[in-house]
Design a protein around this motif. Sequence first.
Motif, PDB file in Angstrom:
ATOM      1  N   PHE A 140      37.940  37.945  38.266  1.00 64.36           N
ATOM      2  CA  PHE A 140      36.905  38.238  39.249  1.00 64.36           C
ATOM      3  C   PHE A 140      37.395  37.890  40.646  1.00 64.36           C
ATOM      4  O   PHE A 140      37.946  36.814  40.872  1.00 64.36           O
ATOM      5  CB  PHE A 140      35.639  37.451  38.918  1.00 64.36           C
ATOM      6  N   VAL A 141      37.200  38.807  41.591  1.00 69.32           N
ATOM      7  CA  VAL A 141      37.531  38.588  42.992  1.00 69.32           C
ATOM      8  C   VAL A 141      36.235  38.658  43.784  1.00 69.32           C
ATOM      9  O   VAL A 141      35.663  39.741  43.944  1.00 69.32           O
ATOM     10  CB  VAL A 141      38.539  39.630  43.513  1.00 69.32           C
TER      11      VAL A 141
ATOM     12  N   TYR B 291      36.930  43.382  40.367  1.00 75.46           N
ATOM     13  CA  TYR B 291      37.833  42.751  39.406  1.00 75.46           C
ATOM     14  C   TYR B 291      39.234  43.326  39.600  1.00 75.46           C
ATOM     15  O   TYR B 291      39.394  44.481  39.998  1.00 75.46           O
ATOM     16  CB  TYR B 291      37.367  43.016  37.972  1.00 75.46           C
ATOM     17  N   MET B 292      40.235  42.492  39.322  1.00 76.48           N
ATOM     18  CA  MET B 292      41.613  42.929  39.525  1.00 76.48           C
ATOM     19  C   MET B 292      42.503  42.351  38.435  1.00 76.48           C
ATOM     20  O   MET B 292      42.265  41.248  37.939  1.00 76.48           O
ATOM     21  CB  MET B 292      42.110  42.483  40.896  1.00 76.48           C
ATOM     22  N   ASP B 293      43.544  43.098  38.070  1.00 74.04           N
ATOM     23  CA  ASP B 293      44.491  42.622  37.080  1.00 74.04           C
ATOM     24  C   ASP B 293      45.122  41.317  37.524  1.00 74.04           C
ATOM     25  O   ASP B 293      45.554  41.177  38.676  1.00 74.04           O
ATOM     26  CB  ASP B 293      45.596  43.661  36.845  1.00 74.04           C
ATOM     27  N   GLU B 294      45.210  40.390  36.586  1.00 64.36           N
ATOM     28  CA  GLU B 294      45.832  39.105  36.854  1.00 64.36           C
ATOM     29  C   GLU B 294      47.300  39.256  37.239  1.00 64.36           C
ATOM     30  O   GLU B 294      47.825  38.502  38.054  1.00 64.36           O
ATOM     31  CB  GLU B 294      45.707  38.233  35.600  1.00 64.36           C
TER      32      GLU B 294
ATOM     33  N   PRO C 103      43.402  49.710  43.009  1.00 61.08           N
ATOM     34  CA  PRO C 103      42.604  49.091  44.075  1.00 61.08           C
ATOM     35  C   PRO C 103      42.778  49.845  45.385  1.00 61.08           C
ATOM     36  O   PRO C 103      43.815  50.489  45.615  1.00 61.08           O
ATOM     37  CB  PRO C 103      43.195  47.681  44.173  1.00 61.08           C
ATOM     38  N   THR C 104      41.772  49.799  46.228  1.00 64.88           N
ATOM     39  CA  THR C 104      41.939  50.328  47.570  1.00 64.88           C
ATOM     40  C   THR C 104      42.866  49.408  48.352  1.00 64.88           C
ATOM     41  O   THR C 104      43.115  48.260  47.964  1.00 64.88           O
ATOM     42  CB  THR C 104      40.596  50.428  48.307  1.00 64.88           C
ATOM     43  N   GLU C 105      43.358  49.904  49.464  1.00 69.60           N
ATOM     44  CA  GLU C 105      44.237  49.070  50.289  1.00 69.60           C
ATOM     45  C   GLU C 105      43.509  47.816  50.762  1.00 69.60           C
ATOM     46  O   GLU C 105      44.079  46.717  50.771  1.00 69.60           O
ATOM     47  CB  GLU C 105      44.747  49.865  51.488  1.00 69.60           C
ATOM     48  N   ALA C 106      42.241  47.964  51.146  1.00 70.49           N
ATOM     49  CA  ALA C 106      41.474  46.812  51.616  1.00 70.49           C
ATOM     50  C   ALA C 106      41.271  45.806  50.489  1.00 70.49           C
ATOM     51  O   ALA C 106      41.395  44.589  50.702  1.00 70.49           O
ATOM     52  CB  ALA C 106      40.121  47.276  52.167  1.00 70.49           C
TER      53      ALA C 106
ATOM     54  N   ASP D 217      44.879  31.745  45.066  1.00 68.33           N
ATOM     55  CA  ASP D 217      43.620  31.058  44.781  1.00 68.33           C
ATOM     56  C   ASP D 217      42.657  31.884  43.935  1.00 68.33           C
ATOM     57  O   ASP D 217      41.695  31.340  43.393  1.00 68.33           O
ATOM     58  CB  ASP D 217      42.936  30.644  46.095  1.00 68.33           C
ATOM     59  N   TYR D 218      42.873  33.177  43.827  1.00 68.71           N
ATOM     60  CA  TYR D 218      42.074  33.993  42.913  1.00 68.71           C
ATOM     61  C   TYR D 218      42.673  34.024  41.509  1.00 68.71           C
ATOM     62  O   TYR D 218      42.102  34.626  40.604  1.00 68.71           O
ATOM     63  CB  TYR D 218      41.966  35.434  43.432  1.00 68.71           C
ATOM     64  N   GLY D 219      43.844  33.420  41.332  1.00 70.02           N
ATOM     65  CA  GLY D 219      44.502  33.440  40.040  1.00 70.02           C
ATOM     66  C   GLY D 219      45.353  34.679  39.823  1.00 70.02           C
ATOM     67  O   GLY D 219      45.666  35.032  38.681  1.00 70.02           O
ATOM     68  N   LEU D 220      45.754  35.347  40.907  1.00 66.18           N
ATOM     69  CA  LEU D 220      46.552  36.572  40.833  1.00 66.18           C
ATOM     70  C   LEU D 220      48.022  36.239  41.038  1.00 66.18           C
ATOM     71  O   LEU D 220      48.382  35.547  41.993  1.00 66.18           O
ATOM     72  CB  LEU D 220      46.085  37.569  41.891  1.00 66.18           C
TER      73      LEU D 220
END
Length: 481
Positions: free
Chosen positions: A60-61, A92-95, A241-244, A321-324
Amino acid sequence: MKLKPLFILMFAALVSGCGLFGKGGGESSRTTGWKYNDPETGNIPNVSGYEQDAGPGLVFVQGGTFSMGRVEQDVMYRNDNFPRRVTVASFYMDETEVSNQSYREFTHWTSRVYPGDTERLKSITPDSTVWRSELAYNEPYVNNYYRHPAYSEYPVVGVTWEQAEAYCEWRTDRVNEQILVEKGILTHDAAQGGQNTYTTKTYLSGLYDGTAGKKPVENGDGTARRVKWEDGIVLPNYRLPTEAEWEYAAYGLIGNTDGELLTDRKLYPWNGAYLRDDHKKDKGRMRANFVRGRGDMMGMAGALNDNADISSPVFSYEPNDYGLYCMSGNVNEWVADVYRSQSMEDVEEFNPFRGNVITEYRRDANGQLMRNQYGELIKDTIPGMDYRNFKDGDLNSQVVEGDNWNAAEKKGSEGMYIQDNRPGYFTSLITDEVRVYKGGSWRDRPYWLVPGTRRYLDQKHAKNDLGFRCAMTRVGSPEGF
């Protein structure tokens, strides 16, 4: 004592008005008083208390506002990433970056479900020849990098933007198919293929008939029906994901805030502006793999500075810090946006993005949805709703000679940017099929590791230091109420 009953009545009215009893879909409607999901009132559908689960591999972001774009001198002098304050919704984003193993699951499924269809398999297979070089001995990577188990957890490269998009669609369908299997609504159909191939869209449209003999969803009166999007059972699409979104997630600014005060602007995904780790345990170690200097890809034997000659496994180094993991270095990553140098001046302040092409599903003369030979719904662009050139290639942004502005033709990117592919002639390389990529890689100098930097490449091309990761839209509130 007389005030007590009055207080109770006032409190009940207050919480009722706030919706604490039955907010968002309790047992009965706040509009009519009719019961939800009850056969006596016609099985009015209602799902209460929905909270989205993160799909497999996603983290989760939490969204928010940030300054998108350049944070140091633009050494390329392109002036295409000047800072602008924007807001990004939670997502949400891939780890990690998509690995070779993860992508091989895609090609394996395709070869199993469409045996003998060499063209379809070829269209999604990474191009291993991106490793080939005229003046370097890289031939072992041509044969080994994608196929050998030693590189299974390394990021997949040699994939085009279009192949990354195809992977996202395939992953969406497999994840949602597994959700329905786990709920007993479907069973895995190893014989599916052709027109009877599960996709989320065809299933929700009632065109996938692989549910025979399986447990359906039940109404309140016990009658069976198919799963609908309104049930909230299947997940939104995996996508690029978008660039932003990518840039916002890379910075991970949640570790540098005191309330709404940003205490330390990051240059890289980690704290500070240094490339070496300052923690006592790993002090002096590189935080990412990149080119430290001319001819220095990994350091000296006995003291390898990043322990990676090319890319490294996707869980290498410390996450932000997001775990990415590896949001700087390792491999560059495709994002969804069409490249334009001045997009920052045009895009919206909320969820900025250039690349919207609005489509609808094709129907035959009888109004029935049409599918291709693989069972996928066919999409057509709605006339006038290709927004890749909006404010940059449309009539409003063209220089029109004369007074008859309305008679001018819409030239798109071909009218805005020089397109000349003849040898020795200048070309801008900017078209509607050119996409942004970000992040820096094992082949790059530190400048490109800054998340605000941006480059672009034709969506049909691939490189040996360019991969991707997936994202997913969050539905509902930014973090839950």
